[in-house]
Design a protein around this motif. Structure first.
Motif, mmCIF file in Angstrom:
data_model
loop_
_atom_site.group_PDB
_atom_site.id
_atom_site.type_symbol
_atom_site.label_atom_id
_atom_site.label_comp_id
_atom_site.label_asym_id
_atom_site.label_seq_id
_atom_site.Cartn_x
_atom_site.Cartn_y
_atom_site.Cartn_z
ATOM 1 N N ARG A 20 1.349 1.336 -18.575
ATOM 2 C CA ARG A 20 0.063 1.815 -19.089
ATOM 3 C C ARG A 20 -0.462 0.888 -20.179
ATOM 4 O O ARG A 20 -0.099 0.995 -21.351
ATOM 5 C CB ARG A 20 0.202 3.232 -19.636
ATOM 6 C CG ARG A 20 0.538 4.268 -18.578
ATOM 7 C CD ARG A 20 0.507 5.657 -19.171
ATOM 8 N NE ARG A 20 1.545 5.839 -20.177
ATOM 9 C CZ ARG A 20 2.785 6.224 -19.912
ATOM 10 N NH1 ARG A 20 3.144 6.474 -18.667
ATOM 11 N NH2 ARG A 20 3.676 6.371 -20.875
ATOM 12 N N THR B 131 -2.998 -3.534 -2.886
ATOM 13 C CA THR B 131 -2.698 -2.329 -3.679
ATOM 14 C C THR B 131 -3.871 -1.364 -3.708
ATOM 15 O O THR B 131 -3.707 -0.201 -4.094
ATOM 16 C CB THR B 131 -2.335 -2.681 -5.138
ATOM 17 O OG1 THR B 131 -3.503 -3.141 -5.831
ATOM 18 C CG2 THR B 131 -1.231 -3.728 -5.203
ATOM 19 N N PRO C 11 0.800 -1.234 0.000
ATOM 20 C CA PRO C 11 0.000 0.000 0.000
ATOM 21 C C PRO C 11 0.828 1.277 0.000
ATOM 22 O O PRO C 11 0.314 2.346 -0.342
ATOM 23 C CB PRO C 11 -0.821 -0.114 1.291
ATOM 24 C CG PRO C 11 -0.820 -1.572 1.631
ATOM 25 C CD PRO C 11 0.496 -2.079 1.158
ATOM 26 N N ALA D 89 2.234 3.199 -4.011
ATOM 27 C CA ALA D 89 1.533 4.169 -4.866
ATOM 28 C C ALA D 89 2.100 5.569 -4.650
ATOM 29 O O ALA D 89 2.482 5.923 -3.530
ATOM 30 C CB ALA D 89 0.033 4.146 -4.545
ATOM 31 N N PRO D 90 2.231 6.369 -5.732
ATOM 32 C CA PRO D 90 1.680 6.170 -7.077
ATOM 33 C C PRO D 90 2.640 5.503 -8.061
ATOM 34 O O PRO D 90 2.379 5.518 -9.259
ATOM 35 C CB PRO D 90 1.393 7.604 -7.511
ATOM 36 C CG PRO D 90 2.496 8.396 -6.884
ATOM 37 C CD PRO D 90 2.746 7.742 -5.545
ATOM 38 N N THR D 91 3.755 4.940 -7.590
ATOM 39 C CA THR D 91 4.689 4.271 -8.503
ATOM 40 C C THR D 91 3.992 3.083 -9.176
ATOM 41 O O THR D 91 3.369 2.264 -8.496
ATOM 42 C CB THR D 91 5.914 3.763 -7.727
ATOM 43 O OG1 THR D 91 6.545 4.870 -7.074
ATOM 44 C CG2 THR D 91 6.908 3.079 -8.649
ATOM 45 N N PRO D 92 4.077 2.947 -10.511
ATOM 46 C CA PRO D 92 3.452 1.805 -11.198
ATOM 47 C C PRO D 92 3.970 0.484 -10.656
ATOM 48 O O PRO D 92 5.175 0.302 -10.456
ATOM 49 C CB PRO D 92 3.856 2.010 -12.658
ATOM 50 C CG PRO D 92 4.083 3.481 -12.785
ATOM 51 C CD PRO D 92 4.664 3.910 -11.477
ATOM 52 N N GLY E 257 -6.293 -1.394 -5.780
ATOM 53 C CA GLY E 257 -6.602 -1.067 -7.162
ATOM 54 C C GLY E 257 -5.501 -0.333 -7.883
ATOM 55 O O GLY E 257 -5.602 -0.080 -9.087
ATOM 56 N N HIS E 258 -4.417 -0.003 -7.186
ATOM 57 C CA HIS E 258 -3.325 0.726 -7.838
ATOM 58 C C HIS E 258 -2.451 -0.194 -8.683
ATOM 59 O O HIS E 258 -2.030 0.166 -9.776
ATOM 60 C CB HIS E 258 -2.460 1.425 -6.784
ATOM 61 C CG HIS E 258 -1.171 1.930 -7.332
ATOM 62 N ND1 HIS E 258 -1.103 2.989 -8.208
ATOM 63 C CD2 HIS E 258 0.113 1.496 -7.159
ATOM 64 C CE1 HIS E 258 0.166 3.204 -8.537
ATOM 65 N NE2 HIS E 258 0.919 2.310 -7.922
ATOM 66 N N GLY E 259 -2.164 -1.403 -8.188
ATOM 67 C CA GLY E 259 -1.265 -2.303 -8.894
ATOM 68 C C GLY E 259 -1.995 -3.158 -9.909
ATOM 69 O O GLY E 259 -3.218 -3.237 -9.956
ATOM 70 N N GLU E 260 -1.215 -3.840 -10.747
ATOM 71 C CA GLU E 260 -1.736 -4.725 -11.792
ATOM 72 C C GLU E 260 -1.259 -6.137 -11.493
ATOM 73 O O GLU E 260 -0.107 -6.347 -11.083
ATOM 74 C CB GLU E 260 -1.239 -4.266 -13.158
ATOM 75 C CG GLU E 260 -1.844 -5.007 -14.328
ATOM 76 C CD GLU E 260 -1.475 -4.381 -15.670
ATOM 77 O OE1 GLU E 260 -1.784 -4.995 -16.709
ATOM 78 O OE2 GLU E 260 -0.886 -3.276 -15.673
#
Length: 296
Positions: free
Chosen positions: A287, A251, A221, A224-227, A253-256
């Motif tokens: 992205r 995350t 947690p 963020a905001p680093t990809p 929802g921030h991470g993939e």
């Protein structure tokens, strides 16, 4: 765990390469010893990558936008392992690559703390990439290295532009699979540490963590905001899929998350196709690069 500044380069001469019979590193590769904040010497290798630099200014430095990827290997690996070189060989097509051996591994000094003070080793390698002229530096870690890149990115001032964690645990002290029970035997038993030293070129510290470092799932947690990209195989024999799912949920929802069908564990199980997708994700800044569908 220290939150201080990254390590610094301690010497500027090439060091012998065991893969070339003790001669200097092959053309295009640069080897250095780095020193961490706590004084451990780290063996590191720089590959400027496949992109041709514009040397019109005679500096030999990379263009400002040329990315560098710092690769953090798994437990018992080191910079000269064939599977680490294979990862570097794919990623070099997308930018420069820094590989290194964690403390207690290969020709680096010190003793392995199995994911604790290794954060300082990664910080030294990231700092070196910056000193070599790269303004965009990302980290890619596998297994233990995957947990280290997450913890490093969570620190204030880590200074990385993107993070990829492959086959990482979500929590410490996991013993739910036979391979992890063998790893714990290797770490906690004197005879296991002897096997590590003489059979695996891995020198393991016998002392327990004090204090216990922030776990990967607690670190996520703070990134963020680093990809952030989390990659895991659905046939990982060390850490089952609840680990990447916990990390992805943390995350917010921030991470993939890429949950890879048929993939096992870490570098050995990472196909060339997957490594190319990771390279593409990194150069795109995280992205929308195509992913493998998540299995049901």
């Amino acid at each position: 765990m220290s939150a201080g500044p990254a390590g610094h380069v301690t010497r500027s001469t090439d060091i012998p390469n065991p893969e070339t019979g003790g001669r200097a590193a092959p053309e295009g590769l640069l080897r250095r010893f780095l020193r961490t904040e706590d004084g451990v010497t780290i063996d590191a290798v720089y590959d400027r990558g496949a992109v041709v630099y514009n040397d019109s200014d005679d500096t030999g430095m990379p263009p400002a936008g040329h990315p560098a990827f710092v690769v953090a290997h798994g437990f018992t690996g080191h910079a000269d392992r064939p599977y680490v070189r294979r990862v570097a060989g794919v990623l070099r097509r997308y930018g420069a690559v820094v590989t290194f051996s964690f403390r207690g591994h290969g020709r680096s000094g010190g003793l392995s703390t199995v994911g604790d003070r290794e954060v300082l080793d990664l910080a030294a390698a990231v700092r070196w990439a910056r000193e070599l002229g790269h303004e965009r530096v990302s980290t890619v870690g596998f297994s233990m290295g995957g947990s280290v890149v997450l913890r490093h990115a969570a620190e204030a001032g880590a200074g990385v532009d993107a993070v990829v964690s492959v086959s990482a645990p979500a929590r410490w002290y996991y013993r739910g699979t036979a391979p992890m029970r063998r790893v714990h035997w290797l770490i906690t038993r004197r005879e296991g540490r002897l096997v590590g030293r003489y059979g695996l070129r891995t020198r393991i510290d016998h002392r327990e963590w004090d204090p216990v470092p922030l776990s990967p799932v607690e670190s996520v947690p703070l990134i963020a905001p680093t990809p952030l990209l989390i990659v895991h195989g659905d046939r990982d024999g060390y850490f089952p899929v609840d680990h990447p799912l916990m990390l992805a949920e943390a995350t917010g929802g921030h991470g993939e998350l890429w949950l890879e069908r048929g993939m096992g564990h870490a570098e050995n199980a990472s196909s060339e196709e997957l490594l190319h997708r990771i390279g593409g994700w990194l150069v795109s800044g995280g992205r929308g690069f195509p992913t493998t569908p998540t299995p049901p």
